[in-house]
Design a protein around this motif. Structure first.
Motif, PDB file in Angstrom:
ATOM      1  N   THR A 129       0.827  -1.197   0.000  1.00  0.00           N
ATOM      2  CA  THR A 129       0.000   0.000   0.000  1.00  0.00           C
ATOM      3  C   THR A 129       0.869   1.257   0.000  1.00  0.00           C
ATOM      4  O   THR A 129       2.070   1.192   0.247  1.00  0.00           O
ATOM      5  CB  THR A 129      -0.936   0.041   1.219  1.00  0.00           C
ATOM      6  N   ASP A 131       0.338   5.952   0.412  1.00  0.00           N
ATOM      7  CA  ASP A 131      -0.574   7.051   0.742  1.00  0.00           C
ATOM      8  C   ASP A 131      -1.457   7.387  -0.446  1.00  0.00           C
ATOM      9  O   ASP A 131      -1.022   7.356  -1.606  1.00  0.00           O
ATOM     10  CB  ASP A 131       0.223   8.307   1.148  1.00  0.00           C
ATOM     11  N   ASP A 142      -7.435   0.783   0.947  1.00  0.00           N
ATOM     12  CA  ASP A 142      -7.066  -0.174   1.980  1.00  0.00           C
ATOM     13  C   ASP A 142      -7.757   0.264   3.270  1.00  0.00           C
ATOM     14  O   ASP A 142      -7.258   1.126   3.996  1.00  0.00           O
ATOM     15  CB  ASP A 142      -5.544  -0.198   2.152  1.00  0.00           C
ATOM     16  N   THR A 144      -8.401  -1.266   6.149  1.00  0.00           N
ATOM     17  CA  THR A 144      -7.721  -1.579   7.412  1.00  0.00           C
ATOM     18  C   THR A 144      -6.593  -0.591   7.699  1.00  0.00           C
ATOM     19  O   THR A 144      -6.479  -0.047   8.806  1.00  0.00           O
ATOM     20  CB  THR A 144      -7.164  -3.006   7.372  1.00  0.00           C
ATOM     21  N   GLY A 145      -5.761  -0.347   6.699  1.00  0.00           N
ATOM     22  CA  GLY A 145      -4.661   0.593   6.888  1.00  0.00           C
ATOM     23  C   GLY A 145      -5.140   2.009   7.130  1.00  0.00           C
ATOM     24  O   GLY A 145      -4.567   2.747   7.937  1.00  0.00           O
ATOM     25  N   THR A 146      -6.232   2.396   6.459  1.00  0.00           N
ATOM     26  CA  THR A 146      -6.781   3.740   6.629  1.00  0.00           C
ATOM     27  C   THR A 146      -7.287   3.950   8.048  1.00  0.00           C
ATOM     28  O   THR A 146      -6.993   4.958   8.701  1.00  0.00           O
ATOM     29  CB  THR A 146      -7.921   3.973   5.623  1.00  0.00           C
ATOM     30  N   SER A 148      -6.479   2.212  10.720  1.00  0.00           N
ATOM     31  CA  SER A 148      -5.354   2.137  11.658  1.00  0.00           C
ATOM     32  C   SER A 148      -4.644   3.475  11.763  1.00  0.00           C
ATOM     33  O   SER A 148      -4.294   3.928  12.861  1.00  0.00           O
ATOM     34  CB  SER A 148      -4.361   1.056  11.215  1.00  0.00           C
ATOM     35  N   ASN A 149      -4.436   4.134  10.631  1.00  0.00           N
ATOM     36  CA  ASN A 149      -3.804   5.455  10.649  1.00  0.00           C
ATOM     37  C   ASN A 149      -4.639   6.452  11.442  1.00  0.00           C
ATOM     38  O   ASN A 149      -4.111   7.257  12.215  1.00  0.00           O
ATOM     39  CB  ASN A 149      -3.612   5.971   9.220  1.00  0.00           C
ATOM     40  N   GLN A 168      -5.107   5.153   2.783  1.00  0.00           N
ATOM     41  CA  GLN A 168      -4.128   4.306   2.118  1.00  0.00           C
ATOM     42  C   GLN A 168      -4.812   3.576   0.965  1.00  0.00           C
ATOM     43  O   GLN A 168      -5.985   3.226   1.046  1.00  0.00           O
ATOM     44  CB  GLN A 168      -3.555   3.272   3.095  1.00  0.00           C
ATOM     45  N   HIS A 170      -4.103   0.445  -2.233  1.00  0.00           N
ATOM     46  CA  HIS A 170      -3.243  -0.649  -2.668  1.00  0.00           C
ATOM     47  C   HIS A 170      -2.474  -0.240  -3.922  1.00  0.00           C
ATOM     48  O   HIS A 170      -3.012   0.418  -4.813  1.00  0.00           O
ATOM     49  CB  HIS A 170      -4.069  -1.898  -2.970  1.00  0.00           C
TER      50      HIS A 170
END
Length: 368
Positions: A129, A131, A142, A144-146, A148-149, A168, A170
């Motif tokens: 992934t 930014d 993404d 999950t990543g978004t 989490s940030n 985020q 992919h």
């Protein structure tokens, strides 16, 4: 999902932009019309403030705004003469603003009047992934990543929120790449008859450069300016592109573009040409042969020959014509026919929409 309601705060939630952002938008608009001349743009800004009191109701002045531009890294002072110039950060901001403006017009006008039956193969999504940047396909988000940030930044309490920096997406593996040369006519006719044609052309070039570097980083974009002759323009030079006392050497522009594409290691190659004038000169045995008064067959045939060579080398020429002269349109039809390319007779305010739609669509056609 839980919803949390709060009392309306006009200063926080109002639609009005902060004063700096409003003035910055105006400053960028002035920079586009002055070909990146910061001194002239600031003179115009001061004149507008004197006439319309742009900072009315604020404790800031135009001079405060200029100082803020320097603090934020958009302006720098020339140590030799004390004049101000825009920085690389300002150049990038101009390209991004051009991209956003053109895409807003695309959303406003839908798909336009020139659709195609072809559909493209989507890019393969990778586990890696990065930014999010403007123009990224939201389907590659993404989640999950978004989230989490966002949680790391704002926590899990009542103040939890999402910001642009959290998102985020992919990475994707492109199945094909595209090599594009954008040709821009810098002959004197681009500012004749009281119509500014070079500013929209410059804006489109900046927007296309930002699109390719941000969304299609494996693609290449080269810029060729042509007048009496043809020369390459770096992306950093785009804000300063301006017309000169030139004739129109279309043949030299096509030859330079063809040479660039020959060096590019891409199967898919194309030329975008923005012009408003008829070909009026070419170089022959080191001397310029010119005829500004009509479509001289000697000059026209040299350009058509280049169109044929491009076709044999699988280089498609797409002409964006910003003039309505019947004789000139007939020449463009002939060039399009011998090259088996495409031509659009675009209005100045639609130029970006036509070019961007054609770039993305043609790229998908080659990726099938």
């Amino acid at each position: 999902m839980r919803l949390r309601y709060t009392e309306w705060d006009p200063e926080r939630h109002g639609s009005q932009k902060p004063l700096f952002e409003e003035l910055f938008d105006l400053f960028e608009e002035l920079l586009e019309h002055t070909a990146g001349d910061a001194e002239e743009a600031l003179r115009w800004l001061r004149q507008l403030d004197e006439e319309y009191d742009l900072t009315e109701g604020s404790d800031q002045s135009i001079e405060d705004f200029i100082e803020e531009l320097k603090k934020r890294g958009y302006l720098t002072e020339n140590e030799e003469d004390g004049t101000v110039e825009i920085t690389a950060k300002a150049e990038r901001s101009l390209r991004r603003s051009a991209l956003e403006e053109i895409f807003s017009e695309l959303r406003k006008h839908g798909q336009g009047d020139h659709q195609t039956p072809h559909t493209g193969q989507g890019d393969e999504r990778l586990p890696e992934t990065r930014d999010w940047t403007f123009g990224d396909d939201i389907s590659r988000l993404d989640a999950t990543g978004t989230l989490s940030n966002s949680f790391r930044r704002s926590g899990l309490g009542d103040d939890w929120n999402l910001s642009e920096d959290d998102f985020q997406v992919h990475q994707t593996d492109h199945h094909a790449t595209m090599a594009t040369v954008l040709m821009i006519d810098l002959s004197h006719s681009m500012v004749l008859y009281g119509e500014d044609r070079i500013t929209p052309a410059r804006r489109v070039a900046m927007g296309l450069a930002e699109l390719i570097t941000s969304k299609y980083p494996k693609d290449t974009l080269d810029i060729v300016a042509f007048g009496n002759d043809a020369w390459e323009i770096e992306m950093e030079d785009l804000p300063y592109l301006d017309v000169g006392p030139y004739h129109t050497n279309t043949r030299a522009g096509l030859r330079r573009a063809r040479g660039i594409l020959h060096r590019r290691n891409n199967r898919n190659k194309q030329i975008f040409m923005i012009t408003d004038g008829k070909p009026s000169c070419h170089i022959e045995d080191g001397q310029m042969y010119r005829n500004p008064y009509g479509l001289d067959p000697k000059i026209v045939n040299k350009v058509l020959d280049e169109g044929v060579i491009c076709r044999r080398q699988n280089i498609t020429i797409t002409t964006f014509m910003i003039a309505r002269d019947p004789g000139l349109q007939d020449f463009v039809r002939k060039l399009t026919e011998v090259n088996r390319g495409r031509a659009y007779y675009a209005e100045l305010d639609d130029l970006g929409s036509f070019l961007f739609e054609d770039y993305v669509r043609n790229r998908r056609k080659h990726m099938r």
